[in-house]
Design an enzyme around this catalytic site. Structure first.
Site, mmCIF file in Angstrom:
data_model
loop_
_atom_site.group_PDB
_atom_site.id
_atom_site.type_symbol
_atom_site.label_atom_id
_atom_site.label_comp_id
_atom_site.label_asym_id
_atom_site.label_seq_id
_atom_site.Cartn_x
_atom_site.Cartn_y
_atom_site.Cartn_z
ATOM 1 N N GLU A 190 0.806 -1.219 0.000
ATOM 2 C CA GLU A 190 0.000 0.000 0.000
ATOM 3 C C GLU A 190 0.846 1.280 0.000
ATOM 4 O O GLU A 190 0.821 2.060 0.961
ATOM 5 C CB GLU A 190 -0.968 -0.008 1.179
ATOM 6 C CG GLU A 190 -1.954 -1.165 1.118
ATOM 7 C CD GLU A 190 -3.059 -1.076 2.173
ATOM 8 O OE1 GLU A 190 -3.044 -0.137 2.980
ATOM 9 O OE2 GLU A 190 -3.949 -1.940 2.161
ATOM 10 N N GLU A 378 -4.986 -8.821 0.573
ATOM 11 C CA GLU A 378 -5.607 -8.506 1.867
ATOM 12 C C GLU A 378 -7.101 -8.302 1.662
ATOM 13 O O GLU A 378 -7.523 -7.638 0.718
ATOM 14 C CB GLU A 378 -5.041 -7.222 2.491
ATOM 15 C CG GLU A 378 -3.716 -7.362 3.201
ATOM 16 C CD GLU A 378 -3.325 -6.080 3.930
ATOM 17 O OE1 GLU A 378 -4.241 -5.310 4.339
ATOM 18 O OE2 GLU A 378 -2.125 -5.842 4.086
#
Length: 467
Positions: A190, A378
């Site tokens: 991220e 995720e």
């Protein structure tokens, strides 16, 4: 939707769970080659922040500052995974997962960020890898999951172009140390959160604020994303290499032209900013002209070096985002319409439960011909879990997984190239600025005594994966 009952066996008693049916969902529907796993991150679970030569990271510094973390929580012990990894990996096997994603602490391997290697750190991660292999679990390494060595932040961190050299050194060391046993590699986790929360709003470590930080940090992250991939490709035989991007389906609040333009700008920042450069498309400057300013941080040859042919893109999705135009937000000219204001189902993080948003973002990514494969690296949810009589009846989390998996399967059946799913997270853990309040785990952690209790959602996965 009609209801049906799962009978989940517990060490204490059998528990009947009423779960809304989302359709007939079976592991077999995803195919025999579909990868099923779970994930953790070093700073969130390891603890042992000063043991065996580990140096401080930006998150150690950030958590020590008053008012940065809810309730003054810190990660000095966290889940004590550093000392309990063997038993925790046995839980991964007990739940039926065959893939385990974990991140390396840069500070544990290179306490000063560069230079002298801490062999104790190398040895620790080799023990994790060896334990995974002994349990027939495929290890997945994330090279960078937010915990930059403080020594490098003191030299400018991600804002300093020298970080491309620092990161390359670190990746080379990791590839050399673990490449003989690990095939699966994720370069960055991220990066948008690093740039936005860490260096622009200051909500995450290192706590820097100011829009002037955003563009150089973005560019250096994007350069490292590709360079890290190239290093692993050169050094690790048959490596399966990806990068993990936070992604949300973005919708305009209304069909007004201003709201539609706002949604396109939000999409450019949230979903395209780090994806399109690695695909050889450059930054999405046409949609978000502010990004043109990134050119002053680019040197000759950078445009080509941004591209790397990843084997997969890790897609991390939790919620969708609704935005509208705003005159009070210069540069972006938009604001999010919060899930709470829209009176929709929420998780404990205040995020909307929107399984169709997972389907929409998968379909959006499928439009890029250069994406070879997508791994859901995720996905999960925090709820207010209660341990009672040795049991955690997290019915909402089971429903969350059922509905999100159904939408993933729908996209897969429509031709989206999805190769696997890694549930977040194995354990309840340190949830960054939120501290220990939100619980994402399939396994409940009692932070007072480090007791582990498999939640009913973990038992659901164990049953699902045995089918």
């Amino acid at each position: 939707m009609k209801d049906f009952k799962y009978n989940i066996e517990s060490s204490e008693q059998a528990v009947n769970l009423e779960i809304p049916e989302t359709g007939i969902l079976s592991r077999k529907d995803f195919g025999v080659d579909f990868k099923w796993g779970t994930a953790t991150a070093a700073f969130q679970v390891e603890g042992a922040v000063t043991e065996h030569g580990r140096g401080p990271s930006i998150w150690d510094t950030f958590t020590s500052q008053k008012g940065k973390i809810k309730n003054g929580h810190h990660a000095e012990i966290a889940c004590d995974f550093y000392n309990r990894y063997e038993a925790d990996l046995e839980l991964v096997a007990e739940l039926g997962f065959k893939e385990f994603r974990f991140s390396l602490s840069w500070s544990r391997i290179l306490p000063d960020g560069t230079g002298k290697i801490n062999q104790s750190g190398i040895d620790f991660y080799n023990r994790i890898i060896d334990k995974c292999i002994s349990l027939n679990i495929e290890p997945w390494i994330t090279l960078y999951h937010w915990d930059l060595p403080q020594a490098l932040e003191d030299r400018g961190g991600w804002k300093n172009r020298e970080i491309i050299k620092w990161f390359s050194e670190y990746v080379s060391i990791c590839a050399d140390a673990f490449g003989g046993k690990v095939r699966n590699w994720i370069v960055l986790n991220e990066p948008m959160a690093v740039a936005g929360l860490g260096y622009t709003t200051g909500m995450h470590a290192p706590g820097k604020k100011g829009l002037f930080n955003f563009l150089p940090v973005v560019h250096h992250l994007a350069m490292c994303q590709a360079e890290g991939g190239r290093i692993v490709r050169d050094m690790v035989q048959d490596a399966y290499i990806g990068t993990a991007l936070s992604c949300s389906h973005v919708q305009p609040f209304s069909q007004s032209a201003r709201d539609i333009r706002a949604a396109k700008r939000a999409d450019a920042i949230m979903n395209r900013l780090f994806l399109e450069p690695c695909l050889g498309m450059g930054y999405p400057v046409e949609t978000f002209p502010f990004l043109k300013g990134i050119s002053k941080f680019m040197l000759e040859g950078d445009a080509e070096k941004l591209a790397f042919d990843f084997d997969f893109i890790g897609l991390q999705n939790y919620f969708r985002v609704i935005v509208k135009h705003s005159y009070f937000a210069p540069v972006l000219w938009l604001e999010e319409v919060s899930a709470r204001k829209r009176n929709v189902p929420l998780t404990a993080m205040g995020w909307e439960v929107a399984p169709d948003g997972m389907y929409e973002i998968l379909k959006q990514f499928s439009q890029y011909p250069n994406i070879r494969e997508i791994i859901i690296s995720e996905n999960g949810a925090a709820f207010e879990d209660i341990l009672e009589n040795g049991i955690v009846q997290d019915i909402k989390r089971i429903q969350f997984f059922e509905e999100y998996l159904a939408n993933i399967l729908k996209a897969k059946n429509e031709g989206v190239k999805i190769g696997g799913y890694l549930a977040w997270s194995l354990l309840d853990n340190f949830e960054w600025a939120e501290g220990y309040g939100p619980r994402f785990g399939l396994v409940y952690v009692n932070y007072e005594n480090q007791e582990r209790v498999i939640k009913d959602s973990g038992k659901w996965f164990a049953r699902f994966l045995k089918e």
